[in-house]
Design a protein around this motif. Structure first.
Motif, short mmCIF file in Angstrom:
data_model
loop_
_atom_site.label_atom_id
_atom_site.label_comp_id
_atom_site.label_asym_id
_atom_site.label_seq_id
_atom_site.Cartn_x
_atom_site.Cartn_y
_atom_site.Cartn_z
N UNK A 105 0.90 -1.36 -0.05
CA UNK A 105 -0.12 0.22 0.13
C UNK A 105 1.04 1.30 0.08
N UNK A 106 0.31 2.25 -0.55
CA UNK A 106 1.05 3.57 -0.47
C UNK A 106 -0.25 4.50 0.41
N UNK A 107 0.23 5.43 1.16
CA UNK A 107 -0.77 6.39 1.63
C UNK A 107 -0.65 7.82 1.30
N UNK A 108 -1.78 8.63 1.30
CA UNK A 108 -1.94 9.90 0.75
C UNK A 108 -2.60 10.72 1.99
N UNK A 109 -2.00 11.83 2.65
CA UNK A 109 -2.81 12.48 3.61
C UNK A 109 -2.75 14.15 3.44
N UNK A 110 -4.03 14.56 3.37
CA UNK A 110 -3.77 16.19 3.07
C UNK A 110 -3.88 17.04 4.39
N UNK A 111 -3.30 17.85 4.58
CA UNK A 111 -2.93 18.58 5.56
C UNK A 111 -2.90 20.11 5.28
N UNK A 112 -3.55 20.90 5.99
CA UNK A 112 -3.79 22.42 6.05
C UNK A 112 -2.44 22.97 6.58
N UNK A 113 -1.51 23.31 6.05
CA UNK A 113 -0.33 24.01 6.51
C UNK A 113 -0.20 25.64 6.30
N UNK A 114 0.90 26.01 6.81
CA UNK A 114 1.04 27.62 6.64
C UNK A 114 1.54 27.92 5.10
N UNK A 115 1.82 26.81 4.26
CA UNK A 115 2.11 27.14 2.98
C UNK A 115 0.88 26.67 2.11
N UNK A 116 -0.16 26.36 2.49
CA UNK A 116 -1.47 25.99 2.03
C UNK A 116 -1.88 24.21 2.29
N UNK A 117 -2.71 23.95 1.37
CA UNK A 117 -2.97 22.49 1.46
C UNK A 117 -1.59 21.74 0.88
N UNK A 118 -1.39 20.82 1.67
CA UNK A 118 -0.39 19.71 1.42
C UNK A 118 -0.72 18.57 1.31
N UNK A 119 -0.48 17.82 0.01
CA UNK A 119 -0.73 16.25 0.04
C UNK A 119 0.48 15.40 0.15
N UNK A 120 0.53 14.78 1.11
CA UNK A 120 1.70 14.27 1.68
C UNK A 120 1.61 12.67 1.43
N UNK A 121 2.74 11.93 0.41
CA UNK A 121 2.24 10.79 0.04
C UNK A 121 3.65 10.03 0.61
N UNK A 122 3.31 8.76 1.28
CA UNK A 122 4.12 7.87 1.60
C UNK A 122 4.32 6.47 1.02
N UNK A 123 5.19 6.43 -0.09
CA UNK A 123 5.26 5.29 -1.14
C UNK A 123 6.40 4.34 -0.73
N UNK A 124 5.85 3.06 -0.77
CA UNK A 124 6.67 2.06 -0.29
C UNK A 124 6.50 0.92 -1.29
N UNK A 125 7.43 0.88 -2.49
CA UNK A 125 7.06 -0.18 -3.47
C UNK A 125 7.96 -1.55 -3.01
#
Length: 272
Positions: A105-125
């Motif tokens: 599996x890979x996971x994506x989580x979106x966060x509201x940061x001081x830079x605006x919305x950030x989609x942070x994706x943790x990828x492990x093939x």
């Protein structure tokens, strides 16, 4: 950090080796780093404990991957912010998968940061050295998935990180960094190390780490840079300014390293 966020990625290596000593090293590493977003691979969550909480305590939000191996091995995201949304994608793309050591599996989580919305994706093939076809297909699936997640949104930044188990010259990494297409798709992510440390090897899996030397099988391969942080690009380049990139957990603490991998950390800010 005013106007910046600090992101990081590290393969924790489960509970291999002397976990008690390694845990102290990792606690010190992240306590000194003060990260905002962290992608962790090979974390164990089971009936005896939660490795991520053992390292970070209760000061951060922790997201654990939904699918894990029978021993509780999987990936996790650590964040200063609560997520606005979390999604996972299946990476079982061929029949060559061992469910006992690959959660797929890979996971994506979106966060509201001081830079605006950030989609942070943790990828492990897949990790096996001869599985580059699987890694190509997995990179393609993740890239398509991300494009769907951010479709028609110009406000969201994407940071892709993880243990990709692939060197910069391999097809999966070349595809992600815009050097070639795969499956009729082309994308472009800026490798933070390449941007901030041009010409430096930045090996993250190397015999300079004695924990790898102790693993007889892995001691047969040359040093490699296989852990990455990348920022998605628009037509002109990365949508966040890459201020710095450094290796992570590459210093001895009480005579040991925190993992058999060194990680990567970067400071990101707005584009002027």
């Amino acid at each position: 950090m005013d106007g910046k966020i600090r992101v990081a990625t590290l393969n924790v290596w489960g509970r291999h080796g002397d976990w008690t000593t390694r845990r102290r090293a990792l606690r010190e590493c992240f306590r000194s780093l003060h990260p905002d977003l962290v992608a962790l691979q090979e974390t164990i969550v089971d009936g005896t404990g939660d490795q991520v909480r053992e390292i970070f305590g209760e000061d951060y939000h922790v997201l654990h991957q939904g699918r894990r191996t029978p021993v509780g091995l999987g990936c996790s995201i650590v964040s200063r912010w609560a997520p606005d949304r979390v999604e996972e994608i299946d990476l079982v793309v061929t029949g060559r998968v061992d469910a006992h050591d690959f959660p797929g599996r890979s996971t994506a989580a979106e966060f509201a940061t001081e830079l605006g919305p950030v989609l942070f994706v943790n990828h492990k093939p897949n990790w096996q050295v001869g599985y580059e076809r699987e890694r190509e297909l997995q990179a393609l699936e993740v890239a398509r998935w991300i494009e769907r997640l951010v479709e028609d949104r110009d406000d969201v930044h994407v940071v892709l990180g993880g243990d990709f188990d692939a060197r910069p010259e391999t097809a999966s990494v070349r595809f992600l960094t815009g050097r070639q297409s795969l499956g009729g798709l082309s994308v472009s992510y800026q490798d933070v190390w390449e941007f901030a440390r041009p010409g430096e090897s930045g090996h993250t899996f190397t015999l300079d780490n004695p924990l790898i030397v102790a693993e007889a099988d892995w001691a047969r391969i040359p040093p490699r840079r296989i852990d990455y942080l990348m920022v998605r690009c628009d037509d002109r380049g990365p949508t966040l300014r890459i201020h710095s990139a450094d290796r992570l957990a590459d210093q001895l603490v009480d005579g040991t390293f925190g993992s058999d991998h060194f990680g990567v950390t970067a400071d990101l800010g707005p584009v002027d």
